[in-house]
Scaffold this motif. Structure first.
Motif, PDB file in Angstrom:
ATOM      1  N   ILE A 148       0.929  -1.149   0.046  1.00 53.37           N
ATOM      2  CA  ILE A 148      -0.032   0.072   0.107  1.00 53.37           C
ATOM      3  C   ILE A 148       0.943   1.298   0.201  1.00 53.37           C
ATOM      4  N   GLY A 149       0.756   1.978  -0.873  1.00 55.17           N
ATOM      5  CA  GLY A 149       1.477   3.269  -1.121  1.00 55.17           C
ATOM      6  C   GLY A 149       1.149   4.459  -0.820  1.00 55.17           C
ATOM      7  N   ALA A 150       2.059   5.469  -0.187  1.00 49.15           N
ATOM      8  CA  ALA A 150       1.688   6.831  -0.009  1.00 49.15           C
ATOM      9  C   ALA A 150       2.077   7.581  -1.514  1.00 49.15           C
ATOM     10  N   TRP A 151       1.650   8.851  -1.605  1.00 47.81           N
ATOM     11  CA  TRP A 151       1.589   9.447  -2.772  1.00 47.81           C
ATOM     12  C   TRP A 151       2.758  10.389  -2.954  1.00 47.81           C
ATOM     13  N   ASN A 152       4.005  10.434  -2.257  1.00 48.54           N
ATOM     14  CA  ASN A 152       5.180  11.166  -2.522  1.00 48.54           C
ATOM     15  C   ASN A 152       6.152  10.478  -3.538  1.00 48.54           C
ATOM     16  N   PHE A 174      -0.791  -4.403  -5.472  1.00 45.06           N
ATOM     17  CA  PHE A 174      -0.176  -2.996  -5.019  1.00 45.06           C
ATOM     18  C   PHE A 174      -1.223  -2.083  -5.204  1.00 45.06           C
ATOM     19  N   LYS A 175      -1.562  -1.358  -3.935  1.00 46.57           N
ATOM     20  CA  LYS A 175      -2.642  -0.456  -4.165  1.00 46.57           C
ATOM     21  C   LYS A 175      -1.899   1.019  -3.892  1.00 46.57           C
ATOM     22  N   PRO A 176      -1.930   1.639  -5.034  1.00 48.01           N
ATOM     23  CA  PRO A 176      -1.147   3.029  -4.916  1.00 48.01           C
ATOM     24  C   PRO A 176      -2.206   3.931  -4.167  1.00 48.01           C
ATOM     25  N   SER A 177      -1.412   4.806  -3.737  1.00 48.40           N
ATOM     26  CA  SER A 177      -2.484   6.153  -3.035  1.00 48.40           C
ATOM     27  C   SER A 177      -3.316   6.663  -3.907  1.00 48.40           C
ATOM     28  N   GLU A 178      -4.571   7.005  -3.609  1.00 50.64           N
ATOM     29  CA  GLU A 178      -5.483   7.496  -4.357  1.00 50.64           C
ATOM     30  C   GLU A 178      -5.255   8.687  -5.165  1.00 50.64           C
ATOM     31  N   THR A 179      -4.256   9.465  -4.426  1.00 51.76           N
ATOM     32  CA  THR A 179      -3.890  10.830  -4.974  1.00 51.76           C
ATOM     33  C   THR A 179      -2.906  10.570  -5.988  1.00 51.76           C
ATOM     34  N   LEU A 225       3.104  -1.347   4.291  1.00 50.23           N
ATOM     35  CA  LEU A 225       2.640   0.121   4.097  1.00 50.23           C
ATOM     36  C   LEU A 225       3.552   1.001   4.054  1.00 50.23           C
ATOM     37  N   THR A 226       3.337   1.987   3.218  1.00 47.18           N
ATOM     38  CA  THR A 226       4.158   3.358   3.312  1.00 47.18           C
ATOM     39  C   THR A 226       3.032   4.332   3.566  1.00 47.18           C
ATOM     40  N   GLY A 227       2.964   4.986   4.689  1.00 47.46           N
ATOM     41  CA  GLY A 227       2.039   5.952   4.789  1.00 47.46           C
ATOM     42  C   GLY A 227       2.302   6.826   6.143  1.00 47.46           C
ATOM     43  N   SER A 228       0.988   7.137   6.717  1.00 47.76           N
ATOM     44  CA  SER A 228       1.314   7.847   7.978  1.00 47.76           C
ATOM     45  C   SER A 228       1.223   7.067   9.129  1.00 47.76           C
ATOM     46  N   VAL A 229       1.428   7.633  10.287  1.00 50.20           N
ATOM     47  CA  VAL A 229       1.264   6.856  11.461  1.00 50.20           C
ATOM     48  C   VAL A 229       0.087   6.408  12.030  1.00 50.20           C
ATOM     49  N   PRO A 230      -0.953   7.187  11.695  1.00 49.58           N
ATOM     50  CA  PRO A 230      -2.319   6.684  12.191  1.00 49.58           C
ATOM     51  C   PRO A 230      -2.735   5.776  11.048  1.00 49.58           C
ATOM     52  N   THR A 231      -2.422   5.913   9.909  1.00 47.22           N
ATOM     53  CA  THR A 231      -2.964   4.680   9.110  1.00 47.22           C
ATOM     54  C   THR A 231      -2.010   3.416   9.420  1.00 47.22           C
ATOM     55  N   GLY A 232      -0.882   3.752   9.994  1.00 47.65           N
ATOM     56  CA  GLY A 232      -0.006   2.360  10.062  1.00 47.65           C
ATOM     57  C   GLY A 232      -0.590   1.709  11.353  1.00 47.65           C
ATOM     58  N   MET A 248       6.139  -1.574   8.142  1.00 47.96           N
ATOM     59  CA  MET A 248       5.507  -0.261   8.255  1.00 47.96           C
ATOM     60  C   MET A 248       6.701   0.752   8.048  1.00 47.96           C
ATOM     61  N   GLU A 249       6.256   1.421   6.910  1.00 45.36           N
ATOM     62  CA  GLU A 249       7.272   2.616   6.517  1.00 45.36           C
ATOM     63  C   GLU A 249       6.422   3.836   6.844  1.00 45.36           C
ATOM     64  N   LEU A 250       6.395   4.383   8.258  1.00 40.02           N
ATOM     65  CA  LEU A 250       5.689   5.522   8.225  1.00 40.02           C
ATOM     66  C   LEU A 250       6.351   7.145   8.377  1.00 40.02           C
ATOM     67  N   GLY A 251       5.559   7.885   9.254  1.00 47.68           N
ATOM     68  CA  GLY A 251       6.086   9.137   9.187  1.00 47.68           C
ATOM     69  C   GLY A 251       7.245   9.578  10.070  1.00 47.68           C
ATOM     70  N   GLY A 252       7.693  10.995  10.184  1.00 46.94           N
ATOM     71  CA  GLY A 252       8.911  11.146  10.987  1.00 46.94           C
ATOM     72  C   GLY A 252       8.746  12.562  11.376  1.00 46.94           C
ATOM     73  N   VAL A 282       8.789  14.614   1.823  1.00 44.32           N
ATOM     74  CA  VAL A 282       9.630  13.391   1.991  1.00 44.32           C
ATOM     75  C   VAL A 282       9.631  12.766   3.503  1.00 44.32           C
ATOM     76  N   CYS A 283       9.575  11.614   3.644  1.00 42.19           N
ATOM     77  CA  CYS A 283       8.967  10.892   4.855  1.00 42.19           C
ATOM     78  C   CYS A 283      10.195  11.287   5.940  1.00 42.19           C
ATOM     79  N   SER A 284      11.715  11.020   5.544  1.00 42.23           N
ATOM     80  CA  SER A 284      12.661  11.016   6.189  1.00 42.23           C
ATOM     81  C   SER A 284      13.390  12.562   6.434  1.00 42.23           C
ATOM     82  N   GLU A 379       4.936  18.065  15.300  1.00 38.68           N
ATOM     83  CA  GLU A 379       3.976  17.360  14.317  1.00 38.68           C
ATOM     84  C   GLU A 379       4.744  17.130  12.794  1.00 38.68           C
ATOM     85  N   GLU A 380       4.449  15.934  12.284  1.00 41.18           N
ATOM     86  CA  GLU A 380       4.848  16.036  10.904  1.00 41.18           C
ATOM     87  C   GLU A 380       4.136  16.886   9.913  1.00 41.18           C
ATOM     88  N   ILE A 381       4.689  17.797   9.356  1.00 44.88           N
ATOM     89  CA  ILE A 381       4.179  18.667   8.391  1.00 44.88           C
ATOM     90  C   ILE A 381       3.998  18.208   6.861  1.00 44.88           C
TER      91      ILE A 381
END
Ligand code: NAD
Length: 483
Positions: A148-152, A174-179, A225-232, A248-252, A282-284, A379-381
Motif C-alpha cells: 500500500i503506497g503513499a503519494w510522494n 499493490f494499491k497506490p495512493s488514491e492521490t 505499508l508506506t503511509g502516516s503513523v495513524p494509518t500504520g 511499516m514505513e511511516l512518518g517522521g 519526504v518522510c525522512s 508534528e509531521e508537516i
C-alpha cells in the motif's frame, strides 16, 4: 495534458476496468487540471486480484531464483529505456519537477529491480551439522503480499515493495495512493512485458477501504505499508488479527544537528535537501534543524540566501527545481501549520505564503527561534517548512533530538570524527546520516524505529522481510524412544 491509463487496474497480466467503482480523479498539482479519471476497485475487482495473485504465486515460486531475477533485471532495462516517458507521468501524478523525476523516481525503481534481480538467485538457507544428524533451512516466500503506497514517490514505492517481494517468489497486489494512481500501472505493465507470469504483480486502485479489504483477506500473508503513523496503527492492528507479516514505513519528524565546527555550506545544503526536495514531501526529512549557537547567525544568513534562489515554476521545465504540493488538501494542511508557527511565536525568516500562480504551490518556508514545544517542532508537516532550533551542547541536543514519538531518520553535521559517531549511536532512529542527508541507496537498509515503523526496505534486510525460514531436521541414525 492527459495521463489517462488504458484502465484503472492491472490484474492477471492485463488491464481491467469496472466503472461501478467510485471515481478517482487524478489532478496535476501544478495547474489543478484533471489529467486522468480512474475507478476505485469494487469487491469483484478485489476478488479477481486476490484469486489471480494466489494462482500466479504458485507458478512464480516454482521457478528458480535466477529465472525470477532475469525477469526483474529485464524490467529494469525497460524502465531505463523509457525513463523520460515515466518521468513525465511521475511529474503529472505528483507535480514534482522533471529536474527531480528524470533522475530519481523511475531510476530508483529501476535500481531496486536490478539489485533484487541480482539477489534473487542467492536467496538460500543454510546447513547446520549436529553430530551425524543435520538440519537444513529453506528460505521460502511468504505467499501473497499486499503493498500500500503513499503519494510522494509512486514509482519508487511500487518498485521498492515489488522488487524484493518478487525476488523471494511472492506475488504482490499493490494499491497506490488514491492521490497518485497512475505510475504503478506502468510498473505492472513493464514487469509483464519483461516476462512476469500473469497474476504475480497486480495493481488495484482505491481509497483506504480497498486497502483495508486487502489487508483483512485470509489469502494475504504480508502487508507492507508506506503511509502516516495513524494509518500504520490501523493497518498493523488489522494485520495482527490475521497474524500476518508486516513492514511499516511511516512518518517522521527527524532531527538534523549542526555543530559549530561543521562546514556551513555543506550543512546548509543538507538542510535544503532535507526540507525542500520534493517540496518537503519526504518522510525522512530533517525538519527539526538544531544549530549550535556559535554559528546560528552565519548559518541562517546562507540558508535564507540560498533558499530564496529556489526556482518555482512549471515542473515540466527542467530549470524548475521547486514544485507544488501534491494536492489542494495537502497545501491547506501545510498552510495551517505555517499559521500555527506564526501564532506560537516562531520567527519567519523566509516564505510562508502560497505562490501567486495556479496549482498548489507554497513558498519554501523557514522558521527560526523555534522551541521544542511548538506544534511545528512536534508534528509531521510533510511540506516545505523548516524549523530551526538553537542549542548549546551535545548532551542537551541529543536529549532534545530524541524527545519525539518518531524515529525515522536523523543527521549530524560536524568535523569532529568521534563526535559524529557518538551522536549517530545516540540517535533513536533507523536511518542516520553524517555530513550528508536523505540519500537512500538500494544497497542500504531504510526504515524507522519507534512510531516510524517496523521492518526495513532495501538491501539484503528486505529479503528477510519478504521470506520466512523453514528448518528441516534430518535424522541419520536409529530413533530412540522412552518406551
Ligand atoms: P496515508 O496514511 O494517508 O495513506 C497511505 C496509504 O494507506 C494510502 O494508499 C491510503 O489509501 C491507504 N489507507 C488509508 N487508510 C487505510 C486503511 N484503513 N487500511 C489500509 N490502507 C489504508 O499517507 P499519505 O498521506 O498517502 O502519505 C504521507 C505519509 O506517508 C506521511 O506520513 C509520510 O511520512 C509517510 N511516508 C513514509 C515513508 C517511509 O518510507 N517511511 C515514505 C513516504 C511517505
Amino acid at each position: 495534458m492527459r495521463a489517462q491509463p488504458t484502465a484503472s487496474h492491472f490484474i492477471n497480466g492485463a488491464y481491467v476496468e469496472d466503472t461501478e467503482g467510485r471515481e478517482i480523479e487524478c489532478i496535476y498539482p501544478a495547474t489543478g487540471e484533471v489529467v486522468a479519471k480512474l475507478h476505485s476497485a469494487t469487491p469483484a475487482i478485489i476478488e479477481q486480484a486476490l484469486a489471480s495473485a494466489k494462482e500466479g504465486q504458485k507458478i512464480w515460486a516454482a521457478m528458480s531464483g535466477t529465472e525470477r531475477g532475469r525477469v526483474l533485471r529485464r524490467a529494469a532495462l525497460i524502465i531505463e529505456e523509457r525513463n523520460h516517458e515515466l518521468s513525465v507521468l511521475e511529474t503529472l501524478d505528483t507535480g514534482k519537477p522533471m529536474s527531480e523525476t528524470l533522475y530519481v523516481d523511475a531510476t530508483s525503481g529501476r535500481e531496486a529491480l536490478e539489485y533484487f534481480g541480482g539477489l534473487a538467485g542467492s536467496v538460500t538457507g543454510e546447513h547446520i551439522q549436529l553430530g551425524q544428524d543435520w538440519v537444513y533451512t529453506v528460505r521460502e516466500p511468504l505467499g501473497v503480499c499486499v503493498g500500500i503506497g503513499a503519494w510522494n514517490y509512486p514509482t519508487q514505492i511500487a518498485c521498492w515493495k515489488g522488487a524484493p517481494a518478487l525476488a523471494c517468489g511472492n506475488a504482490m497486489i499493490f494499491k497506490p495512493s488514491e492521490t497518485t494512481p497512475i505510475c504503478a500501472l506502468k510498473v505492472a505493465e513493464i514487469l509483464h512485458e519483461a516476462g512476469l507470469p500473469a497474476g504475480v504483480y497486480n495493481v488495484v486502485q482505491g481509497y483506504g477501504d480497498v486497502g483495508a479489504a486487502l489487508v483483512t483477506d485470509a489469502r494475504v500473508d504480508k502487508v507492507s505499508l508506506t503511509g502516516s503513523v495513524p494509518t500504520g496503527r490501523k493497518v498493523y492492528a488489522a494485520a495482527a488479527e490475521g497474524m500476518k507479516h508486516v513492514t511499516m514505513e511511516l512518518g517522521g519528524k527527524s532531527p538534523m544537528i549542526v555543530f559549530d565546527d561543521a562546514d556551513i555550506e555543506d550543512a546548509v545544503s543538507g538542510a535544503i535537501l532535507g526540507n525542500f526536495y520534493s517540496s518537503g514531501q519526504v518522510c525522512s526529512n530533517g525538519t527539526r534543524v538544531f544549530v549550535q549557537k556559535g554559528i546560528k547567525k552565519a548559518f541562517l544568513k546562507r540558508l535564507k540566501e540560498r533558499t530564496e534562489q529556489a526556482v518555482m515554476g512549471d515542473p515540466m521545465d527542467e530549470a524548475t527545481n521547486f514544485g507544488p504540493m501534491v494536492s489542494a488538501n495537502q497545501m491547506n494542511i501545510v498552510l495551517g501549520y505555517i499559521d500555527k508557527g506564526v501564532d506560537e511565536g516562531a520567527k519567519l525568516i523566509t516564505g510562508g505564503k502560497m505562490a501567486q500562480r495556479d496549482g498548489f504551490f507554497i513558498e519554501p518556508t523557514i522558521f527560526a527561534d523555534v522551541t521544542d514545544d511548538m506544534t511545528i517542532a512536534r508534528e509531521e508537516i510533510f511540506g516545505p517548512v523548516m524549523a530551526v532550533l538553537d542549542f548549546d551542547d551535545e548532551d542537551e541536543v541529543i536529549a532534545r533530538a530524541n524527545d519525539t514519538e518518531f524515529g525515522l531518520a536523523a543527521g549530524v553535521f560536524t568535523n569532529d570524527l568521534t563526535r559524529a559517531h557518538r551522536v549517530s549511536q545516540a540517535f533513536e532512529a533507523g536511518t542516520c546520516y553524517i555530513n550528508t542527508y536523505n540519500l537512500a541507496p538500494v544497497e542500504a537498509p531504510f526504515g524507522g524505529s519507534k512510531a516510524s515503523g517496523v521492518g526495513r526496505e532495501n538491501s539484503k534486510e528486505a529479503i528477510n522481510h519478504y521470506s520466512q525460514v523453514k528448518s528441516v531436521y534430518v535424522g541419520m541414525g536409529p530413533v530412540e524412544a522412552p518406551f
